[in-house]
Design an enzyme around this catalytic site. Structure first.
Site, PDB file in Angstrom:
ATOM      1  CG  ASP A 198      67.763  57.210  32.510  1.00  0.00           C
ATOM      2  OD1 ASP A 198      68.696  58.025  32.499  1.00  0.00           O
ATOM      3  OD2 ASP A 198      66.616  57.493  32.955  1.00  0.00           O
TER       4      ASP A 198
ATOM      5  CE  LYS B  94      68.554  64.937  37.174  1.00  0.00           C
ATOM      6  NZ  LYS B  94      67.924  63.770  36.577  1.00  0.00           N
TER       7      LYS B  94
ATOM      8  CD1 TRP C 104      64.555  59.370  37.970  1.00  0.00           C
ATOM      9  CD2 TRP C 104      63.119  60.248  36.480  1.00  0.00           C
ATOM     10  NE1 TRP C 104      64.369  60.693  38.284  1.00  0.00           N
ATOM     11  CE2 TRP C 104      63.506  61.256  37.393  1.00  0.00           C
ATOM     12  CE3 TRP C 104      62.223  60.555  35.457  1.00  0.00           C
ATOM     13  CZ2 TRP C 104      63.012  62.563  37.304  1.00  0.00           C
ATOM     14  CZ3 TRP C 104      61.732  61.859  35.366  1.00  0.00           C
ATOM     15  CH2 TRP C 104      62.131  62.838  36.279  1.00  0.00           C
TER      16      TRP C 104
HETATM   17  C1  LIG Z   1      66.425  63.491  36.057  1.00  0.00           C
HETATM   18  C2  LIG Z   1      66.268  62.137  35.482  1.00  0.00           C
HETATM   19  C3  LIG Z   1      65.445  61.887  34.366  1.00  0.00           C
HETATM   20  C4  LIG Z   1      64.579  62.972  33.719  1.00  0.00           C
HETATM   21  O1  LIG Z   1      65.324  63.819  32.950  1.00  0.00           O
HETATM   22  P1  LIG Z   1      64.616  64.988  32.107  1.00  0.00           P
HETATM   23  O2  LIG Z   1      65.767  65.496  31.308  1.00  0.00           O
HETATM   24  O3  LIG Z   1      64.083  65.977  33.088  1.00  0.00           O
HETATM   25  O4  LIG Z   1      63.562  64.393  31.271  1.00  0.00           O
HETATM   26  C5  LIG Z   1      65.407  60.619  33.850  1.00  0.00           C
HETATM   27  N1  LIG Z   1      66.113  59.612  34.395  1.00  0.00           N
HETATM   28  C6  LIG Z   1      66.899  59.803  35.481  1.00  0.00           C
HETATM   29  C7  LIG Z   1      67.675  58.657  36.032  1.00  0.00           C
HETATM   30  C8  LIG Z   1      67.000  61.070  36.049  1.00  0.00           C
HETATM   31  O5  LIG Z   1      67.787  61.257  37.116  1.00  0.00           O
END
Ligand SMILES: *Cc1c(COP(=O)(O)O)cnc(C)c1O
Length: 357
Positions: A166, A190, A99
């Site tokens: 993030d 999540k 990511w």
């Molecule tokens: C799942 C995830 C993403 C992607 O998220 P989307 O909403 O599917 O774009 C980005 N960063 C991390 C750390 C993730 O776990």
């Protein structure tokens, strides 16, 4: 049989969230209409949006000067929105996994991107510690929890340039000092809501400094000015997020949930470390994630991988297969996962050991 949901995302949500959202889909706030068929400008939905933003701020103790947004497009759209809004010519990224790398890649279209460090050579099984952040970068981007590899940065960094994080998979799992960050974002699926929204916490004074034209929908200011209602927002995920936030408040807030997360993770890591059939992939204990716990079969037991997966699956464990880039197993232990599920998984691991030795 009871199912124990260890999926990495979309992932387990509180029953409270699922039940209240199901009820609202049938009859929203006594309107006699479904949540899915009322105007986002109705007073009932505007109240949902306002309360969700307020409770989000209260639970995370977000200081003055920050705004909370709920936008479509997931975390992945943020990978591009961040440089669009905040990168003049140079930015810095810490590469801790797939990511982080995707975020970094998007910034490359906007100028010079410095990868300050990477743990790619070890399949991202640790968090690099020794690196220098260029003082002239417009911001420094980190991924606090690496969902795929089970590593986590547990502290809030103190740096001299704007810090962007993030927090898709660890938001609301532990106390954070928001004042250390210029912007925090993540996908909701999540630890907060069904997929469909990203949350963004942005310090307003970092905006408005670009010379470039920013497309309206990609400009944070557009959404701040319109309270995340510039266009039709994903109403069902936002309603569900509000339910999760209320549930979190009822659990005692973030300090209380953090204690439970520490306790749950310790219970599983202890089994991984003491059961001779298994071993953790993240060696440095300070880098181990509280939310995504990864392990593989220990040396000499590799041949049992598929058999253990089937064994655990037959006992109700769901979603414990590790990501294809790491292999082995991963248990995601998000806020809504009860300790009982961890106990059931550990019981499987112990039973499997006694069958095989
Ligand atoms: C799942 C995830 C993403 C992607 O998220 P989307 O909403 O599917 O774009 C980005 N960063 C991390 C750390 C993730 O776990």
């Amino acid at each position: 049989m009871k199912k124990h949901n260890f999926y990495a995302g979309p992932s387990i949500l509180p029953q409270y969230t699922i039940k209240n959202t199901a009820d609202a889909i049938l009859n929203f706030e006594g309107t006699g209409l479904s949540l899915m068929e009322v105007s986002h400008r109705s007073k009932e939905f505007v109240a949902v949006m306002d309360e969700a933003q307020q409770l989000f701020k209260d639970l995370l103790k977000i200081p003055e000067g920050y705004e909370v947004l709920f936008l479509g497009g997931g975390a992945s759209t943020q990978f591009a929105m961040i440089p669009y809004n905040l990168m003049k010519s140079k930015s810095a990224y810490l590469n801790t996994g797939a990511w982080a790398k995707k975020a970094l890649k998007e910034a490359k279209g906007f100028g010079e991107v410095v990868e300050v460090a990477s743990s790619a050579e070890a399949i991202f099984n640790y968090i690099p510690k020794d690196y220098k952040i260029p003082a002239d970068a417009d911001y420094f981007h980190i991924t606090t929890n690496n969902t795929i590899y089970g590593t986590e940065i547990h502290h809030d960094m103190d740096i001299d340039i704007p810090l962007i994080a993030d927090m898709s998979s660890d938001i609301f799992s532990r106390p954070i000092d928001i004042s250390k960050y210029a912007l925090i974002y993540g996908g909701a699926q999540k630890n907060l809501a069904p997929s469909g929204i990203a949350f963004i916490i942005v310090r307003k004074d970092i905006l408005g400094k670009m010379d470039r034209h920013i497309p309206t929908m990609l400009d944070y200011q557009t959404h701040i000015d319109k309270g995340s209602m510039f266009n039709t927002p994903p109403v069902v995920p936002i309603f569900a997020a509000l339910q999760t936030l209320k549930w979190l408040r009822d659990q005692g807030g973030i300090d209380a949930i953090y204690k439970m997360n520490v306790d749950k993770a310790a219970y599983l890591y202890n089994e991984i470390d003491t059961n001779p059939m298994f071993k953790g992939t993240v060696v440095d204990k300070e880098d181990r994630s509280l939310m995504n716990i990864c392990w593989v079969m220990a040396e000499g037991y590799e041949e049992y991988e598929k058999e253990f997966l089937d064994f655990a699956t037959n006992k109700g464990m769901v979603g414990i297969k590790g990501h294809r880039s790491v292999g082995g197993f991963r248990a995601s232990t998000y806020n809504a996962l009860p300790k009982e599920s961890i106990e059931a998984l550990v019981a499987c691991m112990q039973e499997f050991k006694s069958l095989k030795s």
